[in-house]
Design a protein around this motif. Structure first.
Motif, PDB file in Angstrom:
ATOM      1  N   VAL A  96     -69.668 -40.657  44.863  1.00 38.60           N
ATOM      2  CA  VAL A  96     -69.668 -41.315  46.228  1.00 38.60           C
ATOM      3  C   VAL A  96     -69.590 -43.037  45.796  1.00 38.60           C
ATOM      4  N   ALA A 136     -79.473 -38.121  51.494  1.00 38.45           N
ATOM      5  CA  ALA A 136     -78.419 -37.653  52.292  1.00 38.45           C
ATOM      6  C   ALA A 136     -78.296 -36.002  52.296  1.00 38.45           C
ATOM      7  N   GLU A 137     -78.586 -35.738  50.754  1.00 41.31           N
ATOM      8  CA  GLU A 137     -78.582 -34.262  50.484  1.00 41.31           C
ATOM      9  C   GLU A 137     -79.693 -33.642  51.206  1.00 41.31           C
ATOM     10  N   VAL A 150     -73.730 -33.595  48.346  1.00 43.60           N
ATOM     11  CA  VAL A 150     -73.796 -35.199  48.046  1.00 43.60           C
ATOM     12  C   VAL A 150     -74.146 -35.547  46.638  1.00 43.60           C
ATOM     13  N   GLN A 190     -73.767 -48.355  46.959  1.00 43.06           N
ATOM     14  CA  GLN A 190     -74.119 -49.322  48.126  1.00 43.06           C
ATOM     15  C   GLN A 190     -73.553 -50.594  47.942  1.00 43.06           C
ATOM     16  N   HIS A 237     -77.677 -46.192  44.875  1.00 46.83           N
ATOM     17  CA  HIS A 237     -76.687 -44.901  45.470  1.00 46.83           C
ATOM     18  C   HIS A 237     -77.725 -43.643  45.109  1.00 46.83           C
ATOM     19  N   ASN A 283     -74.493 -39.240  40.181  1.00 47.59           N
ATOM     20  CA  ASN A 283     -73.351 -39.852  40.627  1.00 47.59           C
ATOM     21  C   ASN A 283     -72.544 -39.909  39.315  1.00 47.59           C
ATOM     22  N   ALA A 333     -79.841 -42.913  48.029  1.00 45.67           N
ATOM     23  CA  ALA A 333     -79.270 -42.685  49.176  1.00 45.67           C
ATOM     24  C   ALA A 333     -78.565 -41.061  49.043  1.00 45.67           C
ATOM     25  N   GLN A 334     -78.062 -40.936  47.849  1.00 46.32           N
ATOM     26  CA  GLN A 334     -77.296 -39.508  47.827  1.00 46.32           C
ATOM     27  C   GLN A 334     -78.497 -38.468  47.896  1.00 46.32           C
ATOM     28  N   TYR A 343     -73.021 -39.305  53.488  1.00 47.78           N
ATOM     29  CA  TYR A 343     -73.630 -40.265  52.504  1.00 47.78           C
ATOM     30  C   TYR A 343     -73.251 -41.612  53.182  1.00 47.78           C
ATOM     31  N   GLU A 344     -72.374 -41.941  54.053  1.00 48.01           N
ATOM     32  CA  GLU A 344     -72.022 -43.226  54.775  1.00 48.01           C
ATOM     33  C   GLU A 344     -73.218 -43.464  55.756  1.00 48.01           C
TER      34      GLU A 344
END
Ligand SMILES: Cc1cc2nc3c(=O)[nH]c(=O)nc-3n(C[C@H](O)[C@H](O)[C@H](O)COP(=O)(O)OP(=O)(O)OC[C@H]3O[C@@H](n4cnc5c(N)ncnc54)[C@H](O)[C@@H]3O)c2cc1C
Ligand code: FES
Ligand code: FES
Lengths: 304, 936
Positions: B177, B661-662, B172, B180, B654, B814, B657-658, B668-669
């Motif tokens: 991505v 998620a990682e 991610v 948000q 984001h 990102n 969040a990334q 990520y969603e």
């Protein structure tokens, strides 16, 4: 914070004038509002207009008409309407070029030529071209319909002949460019400060039958004085001269030596303006000659 | 009230409406369609654009009765149910949305364009969007998004996203991505502070000083209090707690008591039933002032004659003297073969974030609010809470600050705006109070970028090695300290440029004056010193007869160099690579025809200009720099990351969040982010100093890793297998053939009394205060830029054609959004160079209107090519450093170097004045010391 209390949208010019009369100085004409409301906002404080009389729903004020050799443009016609008019693009090209650089699309979609003139700034872009076109304004002045030469509409910077709490600007009328006649408009801006040109220049020229000599010209350059003016010396000197680069160059110099621009704060120094007079006269005359000689007319710089 | 018939987004309305309404207010406040934003109410910014019968208009100055009988389309009317309009989709796709405040206006203006012209070229787009501003993106992505949407509408494939290349993309992290809340932003559903409504809300307004310096003789509020509908009028005597706030020094009155120190200082506040009543009440407050002598410039402020503005401050008007001493300065200049000494001036500049400040105070006990709560789009929620609590005399725990979305900040939303005032008014009236600043108020009130005077002397040897830099900087701090101390420190410590300079002596004087306060602004003082440093570099190169790029290469910081503050650079110094990238692109531009620095075409002169930059990541200077984040997993398989780190469009949401998620191996969603609620999110610290990716990114990483550990343990117990045999796969935990869903483990944990939640604090490596040597900063980002400039030698007009950039950011978490930061930073800096100056005359602002402050519009947007260099930094999350500020540092000197190369005139003051430039060209003068604001 509100900028006005009451809002009226009369359907005829007479109705508009009588509404203004009823409010006895407490109501003001609004067209696009891009000067009026922005100025009101700039005042700050709480001081709304008592009433606004919107003239953009009056059919007579909102149309572009051809009548013989003349073109009539309603005072409530927007800059966008003018830019999109093939008639004006061909026969009064400078007007498309000047209305095409007012603000951005949102401002041009509501801002009107009438508002530009009634606001009475000597460097209003629409104004400069109307002066070169030698337009006349049809007005309702102190209750009476009158026709006024465009330059007489201006009494001083921001001061119009009309009192927009009482009078109405109805339309503009000018002769369309004939064969071997052409117009052009250009301006110099700076990327800082207010959205008024450092200098604008509109020209109208007529060449002789051969297309080689100038027969007549009108050159409007603003701002030079407190009201819109023309480069009289240059106009006279042009008559009978060959329509060549050399003449254009001489005229540019003549304009520089006979016009006396001033320094205005955060806009331009007199020296810079003098340089720009040369640049603009050169650029607009060259373009107008080309148009008059070739009939190849494509408005330049719209939306720039 | 008068009957209005109107169709909005296909729905017919026939209702009573006030004749005074603008279309924007009608849509927002009568219909609740808050997707239409208001940025200026001057027909300047265009973000209020809606379509009336298909035609774009500025709804802020469009009387609603003008639209009688017409059909209006707003951003809310563009999507068909859940199906986004191609423009909405492509704005997301191409990364054209940052803070999102301009997005509805940009999209509506573009929608009208596409209806008229299905295949617009770049010129058509620039014409159509000329007066619809975006302060964040730099427009490159916007143009691509529109062209891509146009293709889609014509049934063609969308344009490929211009996604920058990165090293080692992970699952991610290092993937582009979507940010948000981006769908909410493109559909108009996103809520900024003014979009919140609470029943019974009152409208707050502030009475501000018209004088730059005056004694307050008396204040009489009786008439204002007597106006029906006015619920409170408060002055300094009504401040319950400490009548001073401030982020570094508490010197700024909540409400002025004895003196006012700048035009815009707050003297009284009112709350009333309507905005109009509040405005009327202000007019009824009688304040008698006795004007005092004005301290209008920082050098005068330093002179013995100047009146002392803050008698309590031990060093008088000298807010702070900042010093850098390194090596032996005398010896350094003795060793030099060439020395260049020049003076540079930069003006005060304005952030012009498109969302004016807004805060809503809600009293304790109001439904849903058990304590005094302030909703605000602020960059520093916890410090807001602290400052509110002190002023209203409550313990911090009794105050809650809820951060809303922020419509741009750039440093301008760090200081207190209406937070304390709205809290006070809400407390007194027992009702929610909204304080929405007008653009005009925002302009005069909030802290700006420091105007500076920088005298700098640079010495080098024949072989090109720098020997010494000596500099003296004056910074106009304005009436209150704000962040002047920190900002000017950064200007000082970065005044060597990103070079190996063995000897340096730099003195900076941050001064109090009666001008608008100065504070944080993207680039934080370094934009100013870079303007001077990088032009002196070119001047030296010229005197040495050396190529300016080669000259920079010789002196570039590398691993092993010690900076002028005594920091040994041990890792992550990618400057040389950034120089390589840009030089390669410069050569490529000439298509093998041989590189040229400058050339002429008719009356146009073209040239390249080059400049490098560096910028610290994190607070540094010994300030404890930490962030805290919490990550929680839910039974539906989603996780939430919580931290009070503000996202003003730069994208920390984001980023965390990334990272989560990682670490958690989820899609990520499935990661949601909650930012900036002092009751629900732990402290992420200020969003400043390009620090959030580094500190909050790390905090989120640690918290997510801790939660993963806990979940793995539980899963191991559930499945009865050893924890180290469990593998994660997109929301599943696997062991040999067996697997459980993450959500199931979470359910199991809850049943067993375990909390599927982890909170971690991240402390950045310790730094040293200036003057003590050692590591002043945890790291630096580096950048090189080249600008290709066109000068019209007839008119002096300057146009930036192209900007090449390469930026060492450690790691691109990102890439696409990071590229957006770079493009936006470049265009903002171009504005500073060419058009922006906040003009103050003897303490009185001339720039009281947005129409007097021109930021770059899409028509000025140059072509931008940007590369990323990823020299990992050991302590950054996955190696990332800061990126928020670095791109806006070297654009200005690159442009000015280019102007010199084009026409032989050097610019010593910004913004560049075409008037002075042309006169210099004409008269053969080689230096211009005046700027636009000097045309008088
Ligand atoms: C962002 C922006 C950029 C701009 N850029 C430019 C520019 O580049 N060049 C330029 O020249 N102008 C520019 N303007 C100014 C303005 O848009 C133009 O002058 C416009 O033509 C004004 O027309 P309006 O219909 O909006 O006038 P309004 O604001 O409605 O009216 C202006 C004045 O004229 C009066 N008035 C209007 N119509 C009549 C009438 N029919 N009879 C009597 N009185 C009348 C009003 O009472 C008022 O006093 C800009 C404005 C903005 C907001
Ligand atoms: S143009 Fe309407 S809010 Fe700025
Ligand atoms: S995204 Fe355009 S102003 Fe922020």
């Amino acid at each position: 914070m509100k900028l006005w209390n009451h809002y009226h949208t009369p359907a005829t010019a007479d109705e508009a004038v009588s509404l203004l009369a009823q409010y006895a100085g407490q109501a003001q004409v609004i067209a696009g509002g891009t000067d009026l409301l922005v100025d009101k906002r700039a005042e700050g404080g709480y001081n709304p207009h008592e009433a606004l009389v919107d003239i953009t729903h009056i059919p007579e004020l909102c149309k572009i008409e051809e009548d013989g050799d003349f073109i009539t443009i309603g005072a409530g016609v927007t800059h966008t309407q003018i830019v999109k008019s093939a008639l004006i693009a061909h026969y009064a090209t400078c007007l498309v070029e000047s209305c095409g650089v007012v603000g951005g699309p949102q401002v041009r979609n509501v801002g009107t030529l009438g508002g530009n003139v009634a606001h009475a700034l000597p460097a209003g872009d629409g104004t400069t071209s109307l002066v070169a076109l030698d337009a006349e304004a049809d007005v309702i002045y102190m209750g009476e319909r009158k026709r006024v030469p465009i330059r007489d509409m201006y009494l001083g910077p921001g001061k119009s002949l009309l009192d927009s709490h009482r009078d109405l600007l109805v339309s503009f009328r000018f002769r369309r460019a004939a064969d071997r006649e052409a117009t052009a408009f250009k301006r110099i801006m700076r990327p800082q400060g207010v959205a008024l040109p450092i200098l604008g220049c509109a020209v109208w020229v007529r060449l002789d039958e051969t297309g080689a000599l100038f027969e007549a010209a009108r050159i409007a350059i603003a701002p030079i004085g407190p009201t819109p003016g023309r480069a009289d010396e240059v106009e006279h000197a042009l008559i009978g001269q060959p329509a060549t680069i050399e003449t254009v160059e001489r005229m540019a110099e003549l304009a520089q030596s006979t016009l006396h621009p001033r320094t205005s704060k955060y806009r331009a120094t007199a020296d810079y303006r003098r340089e720009m007079i040369g640049v603009l006269v050169r650029r607009t005359l060259t373009l107008a000659i080309y148009r008059a000689q070739t009939g190849d007319i494509v408005p330049e710089g719209v939306g720039a | 009230m008068t009957r209005l018939e109107i169709t909005v987004n296909g729905q017919y309305h026939d209702r009573d409406v006030s004749e005074s309404r603008t279309l924007a207010h009608f849509l927002r406040y009568d219909l609740g369609l808050t997707g239409t934003k208001i940025g200026c109410e001057e027909a300047e910014c265009g973000i209020c654009t809606v379509l009336v019968d298909g035609v774009p208009v500025d709804s802020c100055i469009y009387p609603v009765f003008k639209a009688y009988g017409r059909a209006v389309t707003t951003i809310e009317g563009l999507a068909h149910g859940d199906e986004l309009h191609p423009l909405q989709q492509e704005f997301i796709h191409h990364g054209a949305v940052q803070c999102g405040f301009c997005t509805p206006g940009l999209i509506m203006t573009s929608a009208a364009l596409l209806d008229e012209n299905p295949d617009p070229d770049e010129h058509d787009i620039k014409v159509a969007l000329k007066d619809t501003y975006c302060r964040c993106t730099g427009y490159t992505s916007v143009i691509r998004a529109i062209q891509s949407a146009a293709r889609q509408k014509r049934g063609l494939d969308p344009l490929l996203v211009n996604d920058p290349e990165v090293d080692e993309p992970m699952r991610v992290v290092s993937r582009s991505v979507p940010p948000q809340e981006v769908v909410a932003k493109v559909t108009g559903r996103a809520k900024y502070t003014d979009d919140y409504t609470f029943p019974d809300t009152l409208y707050g307004r502030t009475l501000r000083s018209p004088y730059p310096h005056a004694r307050i003789v008396s204040i009489n509020v009786d008439k204002a209090r007597a106006l029906p509908g006015v619920r409170a009028v408060l002055t300094h005597t009504d401040v319950p707690g400490e009548n001073r706030h401030g982020l570094v020094y508490r010197d700024w009155p909540v409400l002025c008591d004895t003196v006012v120190r700048y035009v815009g200082d707050a003297v009284a506040i009112v709350a009333a039933d309507s905005e109009d009543l509040a405005a009327q009440a202000l007019e009824l407050i009688e304040v008698e002032y006795e004007p005092l002598p004005v301290v209008a410039d920082p050098k005068y402020a330093h002179s013995p004659e100047a009146p002392v503005l803050h008698p309590d401050h031990p060093t008088g008007n000298l807010l702070k003297h900042i010093k850098v001493r390194h090596g032996d300065i005398e010896q350094g200049f003795a060793d030099a073969d060439v020395i260049v000494e020049r003076e540079y001036h930069t003006p005060t500049t304005e952030h012009a974030f498109l969302e004016p400040e807004c805060s809503i105070g809600v009293p304790a006990g109001y439904p849903g609010h058990d304590k005094l709560t302030v909703y605000v789009g602020s960059q520093i929620p916890y410090q807001d809470r602290n400052q509110i609590a002190l002023a209203v005399a409550l313990p911090e725990e009794s105050v809650r600050v809820i951060g809303t979305l922020i419509g741009g900040g750039f440093g301008g939303k760090e200081d207190i705006a209406g937070q304390i005032h709205s809290a006070m008014l809400a407390t007194v009236t027992g009702r929610p109070v909204k304080m929405l600043y007008t653009r005009q108020e925002s302009l005069i009130f909030h802290p700006k970028r420091h105007a500076t005077i920088i005298r700098i002397k640079t010495g080098a040897k024949r072989d090109g090695r720098l020997t010494a830099i000596q500099a003296e900087l004056y910074g106009d701090g304005g009436a209150y300290a704000s962040l002047s101390d920190k900002v000017m420190t950064r200007a000082t410590t970065h005044a060597t440029g990103p070079y190996d300079v063995p000897n340096a002596k730099i003195d900076c004087y941050a001064m109090y004056t009666n001008n608008v306060p100065s504070g944080a602004f993207r680039g934080f003082g370094v934009t100013q010193s870079a303007f001077a440093v990088e032009q002196n570099m070119d001047l030296l190169a010229e005197q040495l007869g050396m190529d300016p790029i080669e000259f920079r290469r010789i002196n570039a910081q590398k691993v092993g160099v010690t900076t002028a503050t005594g920091q040994l650079l041990r890792e992550s110094v990618g400057l040389l690579e950034t120089i390589d990238d840009v030089q390669r692109d410069m050569q490529a531009h000439h298509n093998g025809e041989g590189f040229r620095w400058s050339w002429k075409e008719g009356h146009k002169a073209y040239a390249w200009g080059f400049a490098c930059a560096y910028k610290n990541t994190g607070l540094g200077g010994g300030a404890p720099d930490k962030s805290e984040a919490e990550v929680e997993a839910y039974e539906d398989g989603t996780i939430q990351v919580r931290t009070a780190a503000a996202d003003m469009g730069q994208g920390i949401a984001h980023v965390v969040a990334q990272v989560a998620a990682e670490e958690m191996h989820v899609a990520y969603e499935n990661v949601k982010v909650l930012l900036c609620d002092t009751d629900l999110t732990p402290n992420g610290g200020p969003t400043t100093a390009s620090r959030q990716t580094y500190v909050s990114g790390n905090a989120a990483r640690l918290a997510a890793a801790a939660l993963r550990e806990a979940i793995t343990q539980s899963a191991a117990e559930m499945m009865d297998v050893p924890p180290d045999t469990i593998r994660y796969e997109e929301g599943l935990l696997r062991h040999n053939g067996k697997s459980v869903k993450l959500g199931e483990v979470v359910g199991w944990m809850k049943q067993n009394g375990l909390n599927p939640r982890a909170r971690q604090e991240y402390w950045a490596p310790k730094t040293q205060p200036l003057g003590t040597g050692g590591d002043m900063h945890v790291g630096f980002s580096y950048a090189t830029q080249a600008a290709l400039v066109e000068v019209d030698t007839d008119t002096g007009e300057v146009k930036v054609v192209k900007v090449l950039s390469s930026t060492d950011i450690g790691r691109a978490i990102n890439p696409l959004m990071l590229q957006g930061q770079i493009e936006g930073g470049i265009v903002m800096a171009m504005g500073h160079c060419l058009s922006e100056a906040f003009i103050i005359e003897d303490g009185v602002p001339w720039t009281r209107l947005l129409s007097r402050y021109k930021m770059p519009s899409i028509k000025h947007a140059p072509e931008i090519v940007s590369h990323l260099v990823e020299h990992r930094t050991a302590d950054g999350p996955y190696g990332a450093k800061g990126v928020g500020e670095i791109p806006s540092i070297n654009t200005t000197p690159a442009i000015c170097n280019a102007i010199y190369n084009a026409v032989g005139v050097r610019i010593y003051a910004t913004p560049v004045d075409q008037d002075a430039l042309l006169r210099a060209i004409r008269s053969g003068q080689r230096e211009v010391y005046t700027a636009w604001q000097d045309v008088k």
